[in-house]
Design an enzyme around this catalytic site. Structure first.
Site, PDB file in Angstrom:
ATOM      1  N   ASN A  10     -18.003 -11.340 145.975  1.00 33.75           N
ATOM      2  CA  ASN A  10     -17.822 -12.777 145.838  1.00 33.75           C
ATOM      3  C   ASN A  10     -17.442 -13.087 144.403  1.00 33.75           C
ATOM      4  O   ASN A  10     -17.871 -12.402 143.476  1.00 33.75           O
ATOM      5  CB  ASN A  10     -19.108 -13.536 146.183  1.00 33.75           C
ATOM      6  CG  ASN A  10     -19.426 -13.499 147.662  1.00 33.75           C
ATOM      7  OD1 ASN A  10     -18.690 -14.025 148.479  1.00 33.75           O
ATOM      8  ND2 ASN A  10     -20.539 -12.858 148.005  1.00 33.75           N
ATOM      9  N   SER A 191     -14.120 -12.835 137.901  1.00 28.65           N
ATOM     10  CA  SER A 191     -13.575 -11.534 137.495  1.00 28.65           C
ATOM     11  C   SER A 191     -14.632 -10.608 136.909  1.00 28.65           C
ATOM     12  O   SER A 191     -14.315  -9.702 136.142  1.00 28.65           O
ATOM     13  CB  SER A 191     -12.413 -11.718 136.491  1.00 28.65           C
ATOM     14  OG  SER A 191     -11.396 -12.524 137.058  1.00 28.65           O
ATOM     15  N   ARG A 192     -15.881 -10.859 137.256  1.00 37.28           N
ATOM     16  CA  ARG A 192     -17.011 -10.045 136.782  1.00 37.28           C
ATOM     17  C   ARG A 192     -17.207 -10.114 135.266  1.00 37.28           C
ATOM     18  O   ARG A 192     -17.886  -9.264 134.682  1.00 37.28           O
ATOM     19  CB  ARG A 192     -16.876  -8.570 137.220  1.00 37.28           C
ATOM     20  CG  ARG A 192     -16.902  -8.368 138.734  1.00 37.28           C
ATOM     21  CD  ARG A 192     -18.218  -8.835 139.313  1.00 37.28           C
ATOM     22  NE  ARG A 192     -18.357  -8.532 140.739  1.00 37.28           N
ATOM     23  CZ  ARG A 192     -18.131  -9.411 141.722  1.00 37.28           C
ATOM     24  NH1 ARG A 192     -17.738 -10.641 141.417  1.00 37.28           N
ATOM     25  NH2 ARG A 192     -18.291  -9.072 142.970  1.00 37.28           N
ATOM     26  N   LEU A 193     -16.626 -11.130 134.627  1.00 36.05           N
ATOM     27  CA  LEU A 193     -16.831 -11.323 133.187  1.00 36.05           C
ATOM     28  C   LEU A 193     -17.999 -12.282 132.996  1.00 36.05           C
ATOM     29  O   LEU A 193     -17.846 -13.428 132.544  1.00 36.05           O
ATOM     30  CB  LEU A 193     -15.550 -11.853 132.535  1.00 36.05           C
ATOM     31  CG  LEU A 193     -14.356 -10.900 132.612  1.00 36.05           C
ATOM     32  CD1 LEU A 193     -13.121 -11.530 131.983  1.00 36.05           C
ATOM     33  CD2 LEU A 193     -14.685  -9.574 131.934  1.00 36.05           C
TER      34      LEU A 193
END
Length: 213
Positions: A10, A191-193
């Site tokens: 997600n 973006s997993r940042l």
């Protein structure tokens, strides 16, 4: 298994977190997030994963419930003969994790533990429903039992024993306070940042830093 586990993902975009906007006190920042978890009506917002280890390095985890917090630390209650308590007596370093998935957040804490006072344990114990008070007497936590009927039989015995008076605090039951030396606030981002803000207790002050995701 037919489910594509590797493909489960997600994007997180509900909120953001920055050093410039967090409170200078990690306890006030925790209070703010905890209130938001309550307002979001998350399931068991005070549930936290407690990690402990013994003298040989064996690590175990379980979910316990936060029952109080202030600038002195985070408090939970348990049987002092349980596996977690025995490990804490060997190694008082523990970790806590609040997994607030519904808000795309988590708070992780490391620190040392100490037993709360008997008076503090008693005050909380007396606030519990009678069934929970009796449950503390019934369960020899973490010990092996052959069937649930043993627990039910012991419960009936305890009901009879204390039917005419208040249920006393067991001498083997009480609280622990986790005194933190680090508290990390994690906010999911696209973006997993992810945003990670770490409070570290250094020289009696809280140092605030951003960590790379």
């Amino acid at each position: 298994m037919k489910v594509d586990i590797a493909g489960l993902r997600n994007e997180y975009s509900k909120a953001e977190l920055d050093v410039s906007t967090v409170d200078e006190s990690p306890f006030k920042q925790f209070e703010k997030w905890f209130e938001e978890a309550l307002n979001a009506e998350l399931l068991e917002p005070n549930a936290m994963i407690l990690g402990t280890s013994d003298g040989a390095g064996l690590i175990t985890q379980r979910t316990v419930l936060l029952k109080a917090f202030d600038t002195n630390g985070f408090v939970f209650y348990t049987n002092y003969n349980s596996r977690k308590a025995k490990q804490i007596e060997q190694n008082n370093r523990v970790s806590l994790l609040f997994p607030w998935y519904g808000l795309e957040r988590q708070v992780s804490i490391t620190g040392s533990t100490e037993r709360v006072s008997s008076a503090e344990s008693l005050k909380y114990f007396l606030s519990r429903p009678a069934g929970s008070q009796m449950g503390a007497w019934v369960s020899h936590q973490s010990s092996v039992i052959t069937s649930r009927s043993i627990l039910e039989s012991k419960l009936e015995q305890i009901k009879q024993k204390f039917k005419n008076g208040k249920i006393p605090l067991p001498d083997f039951w009480g609280g622990y306070r986790v005194i933190p030396d680090s508290i990390e606030f994690w906010q999911g981002r696209p973006s997993r940042l992810h945003d990670r803000i770490l409070y570290s207790h250094v020289n009696n002050e809280w140092k605030i830093e951003r960590l790379s995701p």
